[in-house]
Design a protein around this motif. Structure first.
Motif, PDB file in Angstrom:
ATOM      1  N   GLY A 225      -7.740  16.845 -19.672  1.00  0.00           N
ATOM      2  CA  GLY A 225      -6.859  17.992 -19.881  1.00  0.00           C
ATOM      3  C   GLY A 225      -7.640  19.267 -20.119  1.00  0.00           C
ATOM      4  N   ARG A 226      -7.032  20.376 -19.722  1.00  0.00           N
ATOM      5  CA  ARG A 226      -7.619  21.695 -19.959  1.00  0.00           C
ATOM      6  C   ARG A 226      -6.549  22.601 -20.549  1.00  0.00           C
ATOM      7  NH1 ARG A 226     -12.540  22.263 -17.292  1.00  0.00           N
ATOM      8  NH2 ARG A 226     -12.952  20.662 -15.706  1.00  0.00           N
ATOM      9  N   GLY A 227      -6.941  23.397 -21.527  1.00  0.00           N
ATOM     10  CA  GLY A 227      -5.996  24.306 -22.160  1.00  0.00           C
ATOM     11  C   GLY A 227      -6.545  25.711 -22.211  1.00  0.00           C
ATOM     12  N   ALA A 228      -5.836  26.574 -22.924  1.00  0.00           N
ATOM     13  CA  ALA A 228      -6.231  27.976 -23.010  1.00  0.00           C
ATOM     14  C   ALA A 228      -7.586  28.138 -23.686  1.00  0.00           C
ATOM     15  CB  ALA A 228      -5.164  28.762 -23.768  1.00  0.00           C
ATOM     16  N   PHE A 229      -7.896  27.240 -24.632  1.00  0.00           N
ATOM     17  CA  PHE A 229      -9.120  27.401 -25.408  1.00  0.00           C
ATOM     18  C   PHE A 229     -10.231  26.434 -25.025  1.00  0.00           C
ATOM     19  CE2 PHE A 229      -6.114  29.366 -28.470  1.00  0.00           C
ATOM     20  CZ  PHE A 229      -6.738  30.594 -28.579  1.00  0.00           C
ATOM     21  N   GLY A 230      -9.908  25.290 -24.419  1.00  0.00           N
ATOM     22  CA  GLY A 230     -10.974  24.332 -24.178  1.00  0.00           C
ATOM     23  C   GLY A 230     -10.581  23.173 -23.285  1.00  0.00           C
ATOM     24  N   VAL A 231     -11.379  22.106 -23.381  1.00  0.00           N
ATOM     25  CA  VAL A 231     -11.255  20.942 -22.509  1.00  0.00           C
ATOM     26  C   VAL A 231     -11.147  19.682 -23.355  1.00  0.00           C
ATOM     27  CG1 VAL A 231     -12.412  19.581 -20.719  1.00  0.00           C
ATOM     28  CG2 VAL A 231     -12.618  22.067 -20.705  1.00  0.00           C
ATOM     29  N   CYS A 232     -10.335  18.723 -22.894  1.00  0.00           N
ATOM     30  CA  CYS A 232     -10.227  17.419 -23.552  1.00  0.00           C
ATOM     31  C   CYS A 232     -10.951  16.370 -22.715  1.00  0.00           C
ATOM     32  CB  CYS A 232      -8.764  17.020 -23.735  1.00  0.00           C
ATOM     33  SG  CYS A 232      -7.892  17.967 -24.993  1.00  0.00           S
ATOM     34  N   TRP A 233     -11.921  15.702 -23.326  1.00  0.00           N
ATOM     35  CA  TRP A 233     -12.687  14.651 -22.669  1.00  0.00           C
ATOM     36  C   TRP A 233     -12.231  13.274 -23.148  1.00  0.00           C
ATOM     37  CZ3 TRP A 233     -16.503  14.836 -18.960  1.00  0.00           C
ATOM     38  CH2 TRP A 233     -17.029  16.099 -18.644  1.00  0.00           C
ATOM     39  N   LEU A 234     -12.117  12.344 -22.204  1.00  0.00           N
ATOM     40  CA  LEU A 234     -11.952  10.938 -22.560  1.00  0.00           C
ATOM     41  C   LEU A 234     -13.351  10.369 -22.740  1.00  0.00           C
ATOM     42  CD1 LEU A 234     -10.161   8.408 -22.920  1.00  0.00           C
ATOM     43  CD2 LEU A 234     -10.407   8.023 -20.451  1.00  0.00           C
ATOM     44  N   CYS A 235     -13.605   9.775 -23.908  1.00  0.00           N
ATOM     45  CA  CYS A 235     -14.941   9.273 -24.230  1.00  0.00           C
ATOM     46  C   CYS A 235     -14.842   7.882 -24.845  1.00  0.00           C
ATOM     47  CB  CYS A 235     -15.642  10.204 -25.232  1.00  0.00           C
ATOM     48  SG  CYS A 235     -15.801  11.919 -24.705  1.00  0.00           S
ATOM     49  N   LYS A 236     -15.984   7.229 -24.954  1.00  0.00           N
ATOM     50  CA  LYS A 236     -16.050   5.983 -25.711  1.00  0.00           C
ATOM     51  C   LYS A 236     -17.362   5.949 -26.477  1.00  0.00           C
ATOM     52  CE  LYS A 236     -18.057   2.971 -22.141  1.00  0.00           C
ATOM     53  NZ  LYS A 236     -17.884   1.701 -21.391  1.00  0.00           N
ATOM     54  N   LYS A 237     -17.353   5.228 -27.591  1.00  0.00           N
ATOM     55  CA  LYS A 237     -18.542   5.153 -28.429  1.00  0.00           C
ATOM     56  C   LYS A 237     -19.657   4.403 -27.711  1.00  0.00           C
ATOM     57  CE  LYS A 237     -17.006   5.678 -33.181  1.00  0.00           C
ATOM     58  NZ  LYS A 237     -17.005   5.071 -34.533  1.00  0.00           N
ATOM     59  N   LYS A 238     -20.876   4.877 -27.905  1.00  0.00           N
ATOM     60  CA  LYS A 238     -22.036   4.226 -27.306  1.00  0.00           C
ATOM     61  C   LYS A 238     -22.430   2.989 -28.101  1.00  0.00           C
ATOM     62  CE  LYS A 238     -24.379   8.111 -25.050  1.00  0.00           C
ATOM     63  NZ  LYS A 238     -25.614   8.933 -25.031  1.00  0.00           N
ATOM     64  N   GLY A 239     -22.984   2.015 -27.394  1.00  0.00           N
ATOM     65  CA  GLY A 239     -23.574   0.856 -28.053  1.00  0.00           C
ATOM     66  C   GLY A 239     -22.595  -0.124 -28.639  1.00  0.00           C
ATOM     67  N   GLU A 240     -21.316  -0.017 -28.271  1.00  0.00           N
ATOM     68  CA  GLU A 240     -20.314  -0.951 -28.782  1.00  0.00           C
ATOM     69  C   GLU A 240     -19.600  -1.622 -27.616  1.00  0.00           C
ATOM     70  OE1 GLU A 240     -17.553   0.615 -31.558  1.00  0.00           O
ATOM     71  OE2 GLU A 240     -19.076   1.595 -32.807  1.00  0.00           O
ATOM     72  N   GLU A 241     -19.641  -2.950 -27.595  1.00  0.00           N
ATOM     73  CA  GLU A 241     -18.935  -3.682 -26.553  1.00  0.00           C
ATOM     74  C   GLU A 241     -17.427  -3.532 -26.774  1.00  0.00           C
ATOM     75  OE1 GLU A 241     -18.821  -8.180 -24.592  1.00  0.00           O
ATOM     76  OE2 GLU A 241     -20.140  -7.737 -26.288  1.00  0.00           O
ATOM     77  N   ASN A 242     -16.701  -3.282 -25.698  1.00  0.00           N
ATOM     78  CA  ASN A 242     -15.250  -3.049 -25.774  1.00  0.00           C
ATOM     79  C   ASN A 242     -14.911  -1.909 -26.735  1.00  0.00           C
ATOM     80  OD1 ASN A 242     -14.748  -5.292 -24.035  1.00  0.00           O
ATOM     81  ND2 ASN A 242     -14.955  -6.671 -25.794  1.00  0.00           N
ATOM     82  N   ALA A 243     -15.727  -0.871 -26.699  1.00  0.00           N
ATOM     83  CA  ALA A 243     -15.529   0.269 -27.599  1.00  0.00           C
ATOM     84  C   ALA A 243     -14.187   0.946 -27.329  1.00  0.00           C
ATOM     85  CB  ALA A 243     -16.658   1.274 -27.422  1.00  0.00           C
ATOM     86  N   GLU A 244     -13.537   1.371 -28.394  1.00  0.00           N
ATOM     87  CA  GLU A 244     -12.264   2.075 -28.274  1.00  0.00           C
ATOM     88  C   GLU A 244     -12.486   3.440 -27.628  1.00  0.00           C
ATOM     89  OE1 GLU A 244      -8.874   4.114 -31.152  1.00  0.00           O
ATOM     90  OE2 GLU A 244     -10.476   2.892 -32.024  1.00  0.00           O
ATOM     91  N   LYS A 245     -11.626   3.801 -26.695  1.00  0.00           N
ATOM     92  CA  LYS A 245     -11.700   5.118 -26.073  1.00  0.00           C
ATOM     93  C   LYS A 245     -11.063   6.150 -26.993  1.00  0.00           C
ATOM     94  CE  LYS A 245     -11.615   3.289 -21.366  1.00  0.00           C
ATOM     95  NZ  LYS A 245     -10.841   3.182 -20.100  1.00  0.00           N
ATOM     96  N   VAL A 246     -11.621   7.344 -26.978  1.00  0.00           N
ATOM     97  CA  VAL A 246     -11.114   8.428 -27.814  1.00  0.00           C
ATOM     98  C   VAL A 246     -11.009   9.702 -26.980  1.00  0.00           C
ATOM     99  CG1 VAL A 246     -12.107   7.465 -29.929  1.00  0.00           C
ATOM    100  CG2 VAL A 246     -13.425   9.129 -28.586  1.00  0.00           C
ATOM    101  N   ILE A 247     -10.263  10.660 -27.501  1.00  0.00           N
ATOM    102  CA  ILE A 247     -10.194  11.986 -26.901  1.00  0.00           C
ATOM    103  C   ILE A 247     -11.021  12.939 -27.759  1.00  0.00           C
ATOM    104  CG2 ILE A 247      -8.700  13.968 -26.417  1.00  0.00           C
ATOM    105  CD1 ILE A 247      -8.344  11.737 -24.423  1.00  0.00           C
ATOM    106  N   ILE A 248     -11.886  13.709 -27.112  1.00  0.00           N
ATOM    107  CA  ILE A 248     -12.639  14.741 -27.821  1.00  0.00           C
ATOM    108  C   ILE A 248     -12.230  16.093 -27.252  1.00  0.00           C
ATOM    109  CG2 ILE A 248     -14.893  15.668 -28.431  1.00  0.00           C
ATOM    110  CD1 ILE A 248     -16.050  12.915 -28.285  1.00  0.00           C
ATOM    111  N   LYS A 249     -11.595  16.879 -28.098  1.00  0.00           N
ATOM    112  CA  LYS A 249     -11.152  18.220 -27.714  1.00  0.00           C
ATOM    113  C   LYS A 249     -12.284  19.193 -28.004  1.00  0.00           C
ATOM    114  CE  LYS A 249      -7.207  21.341 -28.500  1.00  0.00           C
ATOM    115  NZ  LYS A 249      -5.921  21.486 -29.245  1.00  0.00           N
TER     116      LYS A 249
END
Length: 229
Positions: A30-54
């Protein structure tokens, strides 16, 4: 499948780190007026939960805008409820503010309505979503927090699209019990009649206005169309 446990940073403060230190960027969602939303996952973890970083670049922001963005993160940090998008962390990196949040895999309620291609939901489905919206608002109001921009684009869904998550608290505000939210903020077709008419009321009466906005959401979900304002 049960909802993931929300792990929160204990103290709200500015911290500097690089996203790549802890997370792997997957794609822009996603992109908004102020920034960007990235879909990310934690490094070094098997089956790591995905998160959104705005990610919101600090360059060009006024002091007031920067404080409003930090205020959004602070409000998220204070809330923990099944109907509120989960807050994980907040930090600064590469001249940007980063807010780490729960990933709602089901997308927005707006997208769900579009996917129906004109086919109406059952009354039971409408009631389920509407009830969850009200539960989320009831919790927010118990903390004296008003959303101020409740609309289908700001309501997210879990993977199975059975649970809603209120999101996007960029214009939300925490009031004391005698405060009045006196600024006309929100999306026109979703404003309550009180806001449109300029009849600003103390916080405890403001819930009625949110209920009016909720009714507009119900009409939108049921395919009837919005009330003109």
């Amino acid at each position: 499948m049960s909802e993931p446990e929300i792990v929160r940073s204990g103290k709200f403060q500015d911290r500097k780190m690089e996203i790549e230190d802890k997370f792997e960027k997957l794609r822009v969602v996603g992109r908004g007026a102020f920034g960007v939303c990235w879909l990310c996952k934690k490094k070094g973890e098997e089956n790591a939960e995905k998160v959104i970083i705005k990610m919101i670049p600090l360059h060009g922001l006024s002091t007031k805008e920067e404080q409003e963005i930090k205020g959004e993160a602070d409000l998220l940090r204070k809330m923990k409820h099944p109907m509120i998008i989960g807050y994980y962390d907040y930090f600064t990196c590469a001249e940007s503010i980063a807010i780490v949040m729960q990933f709602a895999e089901g997308g927005t309620l707006e997208n769900l309505i579009r996917d129906q291609r004109g086919v109406h939901f059952s009354e039971a489905t409408v009631l389920k979503y509407f009830t969850q919206i009200l539960l989320g608002l009831e919790y927010m109001h118990s903390l004296n927090i008003v959303h101020r921009d409740l609309k289908t684009q700001n309501i997210l869904l879990n993977k199975k699209r059975t649970l809603i998550k209120l999101s996007d608290f960029g214009v939300s505000k925490q009031l004391n019990t005698r405060s009045v939210a006196s600024t006309l903020i929100g999306t026109p077709n979703y404003l309550s009649p009180e806001m449109v008419e300029g009849a600003y009321k103390p916080f405890l009466q403001h819930e009625i206005g949110h209920l009016g906005a909720g009714l507009r959401l119900l009409r939108a979900v049921h395919g009837i169309g919005l009330i003109s304002t």
